[in-house]
Design an enzyme around this catalytic site. Structure first.
Site, PDB file in Angstrom:
ATOM      1  N   ARG A 260      36.189   2.367  13.812  1.00 35.18           N
ATOM      2  CA  ARG A 260      35.550   3.315  12.893  1.00 35.18           C
ATOM      3  C   ARG A 260      35.819   4.758  13.322  1.00 35.18           C
ATOM      4  O   ARG A 260      35.933   5.663  12.486  1.00 35.18           O
ATOM      5  CB  ARG A 260      34.046   3.050  12.755  1.00 35.18           C
ATOM      6  CG  ARG A 260      33.387   3.823  11.623  1.00 35.18           C
ATOM      7  CD  ARG A 260      31.991   3.337  11.311  1.00 35.18           C
ATOM      8  NE  ARG A 260      31.981   2.240  10.363  1.00 35.18           N
ATOM      9  CZ  ARG A 260      31.942   2.377   9.027  1.00 35.18           C
ATOM     10  NH1 ARG A 260      31.901   3.578   8.479  1.00 35.18           N
ATOM     11  NH2 ARG A 260      31.942   1.329   8.250  1.00 35.18           N
ATOM     12  N   PHE A 294      28.242   4.800  14.270  1.00 41.44           N
ATOM     13  CA  PHE A 294      29.077   3.675  14.714  1.00 41.44           C
ATOM     14  C   PHE A 294      30.502   4.107  15.078  1.00 41.44           C
ATOM     15  O   PHE A 294      31.476   3.471  14.688  1.00 41.44           O
ATOM     16  CB  PHE A 294      29.108   2.629  13.586  1.00 41.44           C
ATOM     17  CG  PHE A 294      29.406   1.216  14.024  1.00 41.44           C
ATOM     18  CD1 PHE A 294      28.440   0.425  14.604  1.00 41.44           C
ATOM     19  CD2 PHE A 294      30.680   0.663  13.830  1.00 41.44           C
ATOM     20  CE1 PHE A 294      28.715  -0.896  14.982  1.00 41.44           C
ATOM     21  CE2 PHE A 294      30.960  -0.653  14.214  1.00 41.44           C
ATOM     22  CZ  PHE A 294      29.969  -1.428  14.782  1.00 41.44           C
ATOM     23  N   ALA A 462      25.733  -0.771   9.143  1.00 40.85           N
ATOM     24  CA  ALA A 462      26.836  -0.156   8.399  1.00 40.85           C
ATOM     25  C   ALA A 462      26.329   0.530   7.123  1.00 40.85           C
ATOM     26  O   ALA A 462      27.083   0.677   6.152  1.00 40.85           O
ATOM     27  CB  ALA A 462      27.916  -1.184   8.073  1.00 40.85           C
ATOM     28  N   GLU A 664      23.479   6.156   7.475  1.00 44.17           N
ATOM     29  CA  GLU A 664      24.117   6.817   8.612  1.00 44.17           C
ATOM     30  C   GLU A 664      24.691   8.214   8.321  1.00 44.17           C
ATOM     31  O   GLU A 664      24.622   9.090   9.186  1.00 44.17           O
ATOM     32  CB  GLU A 664      25.259   5.934   9.152  1.00 44.17           C
ATOM     33  CG  GLU A 664      24.799   4.650   9.810  1.00 44.17           C
ATOM     34  CD  GLU A 664      25.983   3.708  10.007  1.00 44.17           C
ATOM     35  OE1 GLU A 664      26.473   3.144   9.005  1.00 44.17           O
ATOM     36  OE2 GLU A 664      26.421   3.543  11.151  1.00 44.17           O
TER      37      GLU A 664
END
Ligand code: MTE
Ligand code: MOS
Length: 713
Positions: A260, A294, A462, A664
């Site tokens: 990522r 992440f 996610a 996120e």
């Protein structure tokens, strides 16, 4: 390891070690490497045995009576050491687009440098905890504070050498996860089950905060080295970058996290020629893990630093250089992993925010302020965010649901794989369901997440929890509606059209029902009022080996302007004002989304300014309590905080309600704070030199940066 005195200690009912594990002695999610009780201790604080006693205090006293002698081995603790010794958890990865070396050579301007971002402790208000009750037939009921009940179930089944159908994991809600309970909760649920098995009693295991921080992995810190070539306008022509992360003792989720980072090394910028080398460093520290962003945020900080560096070297406003490098709509819209960007709203958000925040005039008044003030300096920066949504591991993009409508009162029971961790997913799913049935929100209940209701779930992670599980719940509803519709049409000889569900009424062509009476009638006529549901994200595919494809269904966009103040004598700093414009698509619940944006921003600001994880050279962590590890408090919020959802936002993809997640992405809005601090430091040298500053920008680091800069003047 001599545990004789532990076993004999007052109140002790069981002691478990690796020899009590008959099955798999590992909780690693993808690869092995995370033993429950290891043969060889690989990091300071790694659990070796566990004790159950009648009271917590008796258990704590007993543990201290263990006699353990260690043969000390030489640890590797830093990224640099690991790189030197080629100590990796997995093979390095190289990704390429165009010819970066040639493009840099042919560029009129070149720069190089290095940059680091720090680790971060999750510090969820509720720490790691589990509660296990033995059932008949050696079955176990496991309550775990986890983002991932299904994998908890699998890990425990494998550890006990039992079938998965003997283990049920239930999670009502958790007091925060932030990625820290995606895999790091497994070891505690596993040990708790071992103790429940041995004692044949219910056992609760709740970690003391210090032990919690010592034992579990955190955010990966990253080190990067870069070489960039750019033209006189500051447009990047070629970029070579080495990205190395501290993974700790095992792979855990490091492969996906580094991936990522590689997928976000562009942030919002078009990179024509790119070469990235990525190293996953093995160190003798707790295994680092998922943390909001992440890895994406670590990749984005690396490119933001490069752009900031370019702007400074050209003596230009970084806001201009950033915009000039943006992906465009018709051309320059293919990412380095070959995905075409079709939903780009970066320019609109950026331009609107520059205006609404008065960026330009404030920039001028800040310069004036800095000319007049010797010790206190101000800085300002705007940074963009583009963050890809979907699990990059393709098969994880699926979800299930179970919906019942009760015949006597028409109340609705919903179960999905979604874990409520404070992000509001249960509220949002209940809203979606209520809306779909034309009912009041209070008629819908989302029950505790359970592996025996909805199986084979993905982690709630996610940022995809509501996207996936909300869609699965709606799929279940559509099946129940089909049952109802088939019955009504048959019974009342209605030919065309489907029912319209609004305000507690269901309307068919020429006939309408109160929802409750319809449900009752359907029941009496033997129509099923219960269904499972399923959803799998369309369109996505990704070839990990060649690093090409469409790993994301869509992108979230946002931008933030932050203004900071630093004290050049102490390094102390504060955020005076932050303006945020963030794309939530057609928001499902604006109040929740605003909460996520504010919270994400503040957590990101903590990561970049005050939260600093430290280890001694032997790998011993020294920052394991709030007395040594500082997280943002209410007083660290920006003094002025203007948060707005992008009004024109709309997801162009088929996502529930045309919404976009806010889980996120807002964390990365905090990058603006870091570059505002850098801007304030640069004012000390009248903006003539580029400050050297790594994240987190703690008062010490700010002071050292100013010191270095002053020596150049
Ligand atoms: N917000 C709260 N209050 N608590 C959390 O634990 N976790 C974050 C984010 N926001 C978290 C949170 C992380 S790491 C993720 S991946 C997403 O929420 C998960 O929820 P979502 O998929 O529903 O966005
Ligand atoms: Mo979030 S780091 O994907 O749990």
């Amino acid at each position: 390891m001599n545990l004789e005195k532990v076993i004999k200690s007052e109140g002790v009912t069981a002691v478990v070690t690796s020899s009590d594990i008959t099955g798999r002695n590992d909780v690693g999610p993808v690869y092995d490497g995370d033993p429950i009780f290891p043969k060889k201790a690989e990091y300071y604080g790694q659990p070796l045995f566990a004790v159950a006693a009648k009271t917590t205090e008796q258990a704590r006293k007993a543990v201290l009576k263990a006699k353990i002698t260690y043969k000390t081995l030489k640890p590797v603790t830093t990224i640099k050491e690991a790189l030197k010794k080629k100590s990796y958890v997995l093979k390095e990865k190289i990704i390429k687009k165009g010819d970066a070396t040639k493009a840099i050579e042919n560029s009129v301007n070149r720069l190089n440098g290095s940059f680091t971002t720090g680790s971060q402790e999750h510090f969820a208000l509720e720490g790691q905890t589990a509660f296990v009750i033995p059932q008949e037939d050696n079955d176990y009921k496991v309550f775990s504070s986890t983002q991932h009940p299904s994998e908890t179930q699998q890990v425990i089944a494998k550890m006990l050498n039992q079938k998965s159908n003997t283990i049920t994991v239930e999670t009502r809600r958790i007091g925060g996860g932030f990625g820290g309970k995606e895999t790091q909760s497994f070891i505690f649920a596993a040990i708790c089950t071992l103790l429940a098995k041995k004692t044949k009693h219910p056992v609760k295991l709740r970690m003391d905060r210090d032990d919690d921080i010592i034992i579990t992995g955190k955010r990966h810190d990253f080190y990067s080295e870069y070489k960039v070539g750019f033209d006189e306008l500051g447009v990047i022509k070629g970029l070579k970058i080495k990205l190395a992360s501290r993974c700790g003792i095992s792979p855990d989720l490091s492969e996906a996290i580094n991936e990522r980072a590689l997928l976000h090394i562009d942030n919002a910028y078009f990179l024509e020629n790119l070469l990235v080398e990525n190293y996953l460093c093995k160190t003798n520290t707790a295994s680092n893990t998922a943390f909001r962003g992440f890895g994406g945020n670590q990749g984005m900080m690396a490119i933001e630093n490069i752009i900031d560096h370019i702007a400074n070297s050209l003596k230009k406003d970084p806001a201009e250089i950033r915009r000039r490098n943006f992906y465009q709509k018709k051309k320059k819209n293919i990412t380095h992993y070959n995905m075409k960007i079709e939903d780009n709203v970066m320019h609109e958000i950026y331009d609107q925010l520059i205006k609404s925040s008065n960026y330009k005039s404030r920039q001028l008044s800040i310069k004036k302020f800095n000319e007049k003030n010797t010790y206190i300096k101000k800085g300002i920066a705007i940074t963009p965010v583009k963050f890809g949504i979907s699990f990059t591991t393709w098969h994880l993009n699926q979800a299930g649901a179970l919906v019942h409508i009760y015949s006597n009162d028409g109340s609705v029971h919903v179960n999905t794989g979604a874990i409520e961790m404070g992000q509001g997913t249960h509220t949002k799913i209940a809203q979606l369901v209520a809306n779909e049935l034309g009912l009041n929100f209070s008629r819908v209940k989302v029950s505790a997440t359970r592996t025996d209701k909805v199986p084979n779930t993905s982690a709630s992670a996610a940022s995809s929890t509501t996207d996936l599980n909300g869609a699965a719940a709606l799929n279940a509803i559509s099946k129940i509606k089909m049952n109802l519709s088939a019955y009504i049409k048959r019974k009342y000889k209605i030919k065309n059209g489907e029912g319209i569900y609004e305000n507690g009424i269901v309307k068919f062509k020429g006939k309408s029902f109160k929802f409750n009476s319809l449900i009752k009638e359907a029941y009496l006529n033997r129509v099923s009022l219960s269904s499972s549901g399923f959803y799998a994200t369309p369109k996505i595919h990704f070839d990990k080996k060649n690093f090409k494809g469409r790993p994301f269904l869509y992108f979230c966009y946002g931008a933030a302007v932050s203004e900071v103040m630093i004290d050049t004598l102490t390094g102390e700093n504060k955020i005076i004002r932050t303006d945020i414009l963030h794309d939530a698509g057609k928001a499902i619940n604006p109040a929740i989304e605003i909460g996520q944006i504010e919270g994400g921003f503040v957590q990101g600001a903590g990561w970049l300014t005050m939260e600093e994880v430290n280890w001694k050279s032997n790998g011993q962590i020294t920052t394991h309590s709030p007395s040594t590890y500082k997280i943002p408090a209410a007083s660290d919020m920006p003094e002025k905080f203007n948060v707005e959802i992008f009004k024109k936002g709309k997801n162009v993809e088929q996502v529930i309600n045309k919404s976009k997640t806010t889980g996120e992405p807002p964390l990365m809005l905090a990058m603006s704070v870091f570059y505002a601090i850098k801007n304030a430091i640069a004012s000390v040298g009248n903006y003539a030199f580029y400050p050297n500053l790594n994240a987190p920008a703690t008062p010490e680091k700010i002071l050292m940066s100013i010191d270095k800069l002053k020596r150049k003047i």
